[in-house]
Design a protein around this motif. Structure first.
Motif, PDB file in Angstrom:
ATOM      1  N   GLY A 134      13.115  12.136  12.074  1.00  0.00           N
ATOM      2  CA  GLY A 134      14.489  11.653  12.216  1.00  0.00           C
ATOM      3  C   GLY A 134      14.558  10.155  12.427  1.00  0.00           C
ATOM      4  O   GLY A 134      15.428   9.482  11.873  1.00  0.00           O
ATOM      5  N   ILE A 135      13.647   9.615  13.234  1.00  0.00           N
ATOM      6  CA  ILE A 135      13.630   8.173  13.482  1.00  0.00           C
ATOM      7  C   ILE A 135      13.307   7.414  12.204  1.00  0.00           C
ATOM      8  O   ILE A 135      13.956   6.406  11.877  1.00  0.00           O
ATOM      9  CB  ILE A 135      12.637   7.831  14.610  1.00  0.00           C
ATOM     10  CG1 ILE A 135      13.175   8.322  15.956  1.00  0.00           C
ATOM     11  CG2 ILE A 135      12.341   6.336  14.663  1.00  0.00           C
ATOM     12  CD1 ILE A 135      12.186   8.242  17.093  1.00  0.00           C
ATOM     13  N   VAL A 136      12.315   7.887  11.452  1.00  0.00           N
ATOM     14  CA  VAL A 136      11.960   7.238  10.184  1.00  0.00           C
ATOM     15  C   VAL A 136      13.137   7.301   9.211  1.00  0.00           C
ATOM     16  O   VAL A 136      13.471   6.308   8.555  1.00  0.00           O
ATOM     17  CB  VAL A 136      10.696   7.886   9.572  1.00  0.00           C
ATOM     18  CG1 VAL A 136      10.470   7.423   8.145  1.00  0.00           C
ATOM     19  CG2 VAL A 136       9.485   7.571  10.430  1.00  0.00           C
ATOM     20  N   PHE A 137      13.790   8.445   9.123  1.00  0.00           N
ATOM     21  CA  PHE A 137      14.946   8.597   8.246  1.00  0.00           C
ATOM     22  C   PHE A 137      16.070   7.657   8.662  1.00  0.00           C
ATOM     23  O   PHE A 137      16.698   7.001   7.823  1.00  0.00           O
ATOM     24  CB  PHE A 137      15.413  10.057   8.262  1.00  0.00           C
ATOM     25  CG  PHE A 137      16.518  10.354   7.299  1.00  0.00           C
ATOM     26  CD1 PHE A 137      16.291  10.340   5.934  1.00  0.00           C
ATOM     27  CD2 PHE A 137      17.797  10.646   7.762  1.00  0.00           C
ATOM     28  CE1 PHE A 137      17.309  10.610   5.047  1.00  0.00           C
ATOM     29  CE2 PHE A 137      18.823  10.914   6.882  1.00  0.00           C
ATOM     30  CZ  PHE A 137      18.581  10.895   5.517  1.00  0.00           C
ATOM     31  N   TYR A 138      16.317   7.550   9.947  1.00  0.00           N
ATOM     32  CA  TYR A 138      17.353   6.661  10.468  1.00  0.00           C
ATOM     33  C   TYR A 138      17.039   5.206  10.127  1.00  0.00           C
ATOM     34  O   TYR A 138      17.921   4.457   9.700  1.00  0.00           O
ATOM     35  CB  TYR A 138      17.486   6.846  11.981  1.00  0.00           C
ATOM     36  CG  TYR A 138      18.507   5.937  12.612  1.00  0.00           C
ATOM     37  CD1 TYR A 138      19.862   6.213  12.497  1.00  0.00           C
ATOM     38  CD2 TYR A 138      18.122   4.810  13.317  1.00  0.00           C
ATOM     39  CE1 TYR A 138      20.816   5.376  13.073  1.00  0.00           C
ATOM     40  CE2 TYR A 138      19.052   3.971  13.888  1.00  0.00           C
ATOM     41  CZ  TYR A 138      20.402   4.264  13.768  1.00  0.00           C
ATOM     42  OH  TYR A 138      21.335   3.436  14.319  1.00  0.00           O
ATOM     43  N   ILE A 139      15.792   4.793  10.296  1.00  0.00           N
ATOM     44  CA  ILE A 139      15.397   3.419   9.979  1.00  0.00           C
ATOM     45  C   ILE A 139      15.588   3.137   8.493  1.00  0.00           C
ATOM     46  O   ILE A 139      16.067   2.066   8.104  1.00  0.00           O
ATOM     47  CB  ILE A 139      13.943   3.157  10.432  1.00  0.00           C
ATOM     48  CG1 ILE A 139      13.873   3.109  11.959  1.00  0.00           C
ATOM     49  CG2 ILE A 139      13.394   1.870   9.834  1.00  0.00           C
ATOM     50  CD1 ILE A 139      12.473   3.073  12.523  1.00  0.00           C
ATOM     51  N   LEU A 140      15.242   4.101   7.632  1.00  0.00           N
ATOM     52  CA  LEU A 140      15.438   3.914   6.195  1.00  0.00           C
ATOM     53  C   LEU A 140      16.912   3.770   5.840  1.00  0.00           C
ATOM     54  O   LEU A 140      17.289   2.909   5.033  1.00  0.00           O
ATOM     55  CB  LEU A 140      14.827   5.074   5.423  1.00  0.00           C
ATOM     56  CG  LEU A 140      13.305   5.110   5.349  1.00  0.00           C
ATOM     57  CD1 LEU A 140      12.832   6.398   4.689  1.00  0.00           C
ATOM     58  CD2 LEU A 140      12.783   3.899   4.606  1.00  0.00           C
ATOM     59  N   GLY A 146      21.322   0.298   4.243  1.00  0.00           N
ATOM     60  CA  GLY A 146      22.671  -0.184   4.515  1.00  0.00           C
ATOM     61  C   GLY A 146      22.707  -1.689   4.674  1.00  0.00           C
ATOM     62  O   GLY A 146      23.598  -2.362   4.141  1.00  0.00           O
ATOM     63  N   LEU A 147      21.766  -2.239   5.410  1.00  0.00           N
ATOM     64  CA  LEU A 147      21.713  -3.691   5.576  1.00  0.00           C
ATOM     65  C   LEU A 147      21.415  -4.384   4.258  1.00  0.00           C
ATOM     66  O   LEU A 147      21.963  -5.460   3.974  1.00  0.00           O
ATOM     67  CB  LEU A 147      20.667  -4.064   6.632  1.00  0.00           C
ATOM     68  CG  LEU A 147      21.011  -3.704   8.070  1.00  0.00           C
ATOM     69  CD1 LEU A 147      19.840  -4.023   8.990  1.00  0.00           C
ATOM     70  CD2 LEU A 147      22.273  -4.415   8.526  1.00  0.00           C
ATOM     71  N   THR A 148      20.571  -3.797   3.444  1.00  0.00           N
ATOM     72  CA  THR A 148      20.287  -4.355   2.129  1.00  0.00           C
ATOM     73  C   THR A 148      21.542  -4.381   1.271  1.00  0.00           C
ATOM     74  O   THR A 148      21.819  -5.365   0.579  1.00  0.00           O
ATOM     75  CB  THR A 148      19.183  -3.544   1.428  1.00  0.00           C
ATOM     76  OG1 THR A 148      18.024  -3.529   2.258  1.00  0.00           O
ATOM     77  CG2 THR A 148      18.835  -4.137   0.078  1.00  0.00           C
ATOM     78  N   ALA A 149      22.324  -3.313   1.330  1.00  0.00           N
ATOM     79  CA  ALA A 149      23.557  -3.252   0.549  1.00  0.00           C
ATOM     80  C   ALA A 149      24.571  -4.278   1.046  1.00  0.00           C
ATOM     81  O   ALA A 149      25.276  -4.906   0.250  1.00  0.00           O
ATOM     82  CB  ALA A 149      24.147  -1.851   0.619  1.00  0.00           C
ATOM     83  N   VAL A 150      24.651  -4.489   2.339  1.00  0.00           N
ATOM     84  CA  VAL A 150      25.591  -5.454   2.899  1.00  0.00           C
ATOM     85  C   VAL A 150      25.202  -6.876   2.507  1.00  0.00           C
ATOM     86  O   VAL A 150      26.049  -7.672   2.079  1.00  0.00           O
ATOM     87  CB  VAL A 150      25.670  -5.317   4.438  1.00  0.00           C
ATOM     88  CG1 VAL A 150      26.392  -6.488   5.062  1.00  0.00           C
ATOM     89  CG2 VAL A 150      26.335  -4.007   4.809  1.00  0.00           C
ATOM     90  N   PHE A 151      23.928  -7.208   2.637  1.00  0.00           N
ATOM     91  CA  PHE A 151      23.507  -8.580   2.381  1.00  0.00           C
ATOM     92  C   PHE A 151      23.286  -8.874   0.903  1.00  0.00           C
ATOM     93  O   PHE A 151      23.184 -10.040   0.518  1.00  0.00           O
ATOM     94  CB  PHE A 151      22.238  -8.903   3.179  1.00  0.00           C
ATOM     95  CG  PHE A 151      22.487  -9.028   4.645  1.00  0.00           C
ATOM     96  CD1 PHE A 151      23.429  -9.922   5.128  1.00  0.00           C
ATOM     97  CD2 PHE A 151      21.815  -8.227   5.550  1.00  0.00           C
ATOM     98  CE1 PHE A 151      23.669 -10.040   6.482  1.00  0.00           C
ATOM     99  CE2 PHE A 151      22.041  -8.331   6.902  1.00  0.00           C
ATOM    100  CZ  PHE A 151      22.982  -9.240   7.379  1.00  0.00           C
TER     101      PHE A 151
END
Length: 86
Positions: A65-71, A76-81
């Motif tokens: 779950g943590i790995v999935f959340y980080i991905l 999301g950050l890649t899409a924003v920037f």
């Protein structure tokens, strides 16, 4: 006394986890931060093999779950920037 070669020797296994022990386990797992600590204690300590396997499986699901959340956050950050003009 030795058993004959063709006879099975009965070795007593661990006792099953009792109902009360599972109730206490679930109560402890409902408490934040205590749950993670207890999962590590049960997984790698000297506890019942059934409870140890449950704790190891729970820790593995938490890690997934943590790995999935980080991905998801990274995507999301890649899409924003990617839409900005830097």
């Amino acid at each position: 006394m030795q058993a004959a070669p063709n006879q099975a020797v009965h070795k007593p296994g661990p006792q099953p986890v009792s109902f009360g022990s599972w109730m206490l386990t679930l109560l402890l797992l409902a408490i934040p931060l205590v749950n993670i600590i207890m999962l590590f204690v049960w997984a790698f300590g000297n506890s019942n093999p059934s409870k140890a396997n449950y704790a190891k499986a729970s820790l593995l699901w938490i890690a997934i779950g943590i790995v999935f959340y980080i991905l998801i956050v990274a995507l999301g950050l890649t899409a924003v920037f990617s839409g900005t003009d830097y």
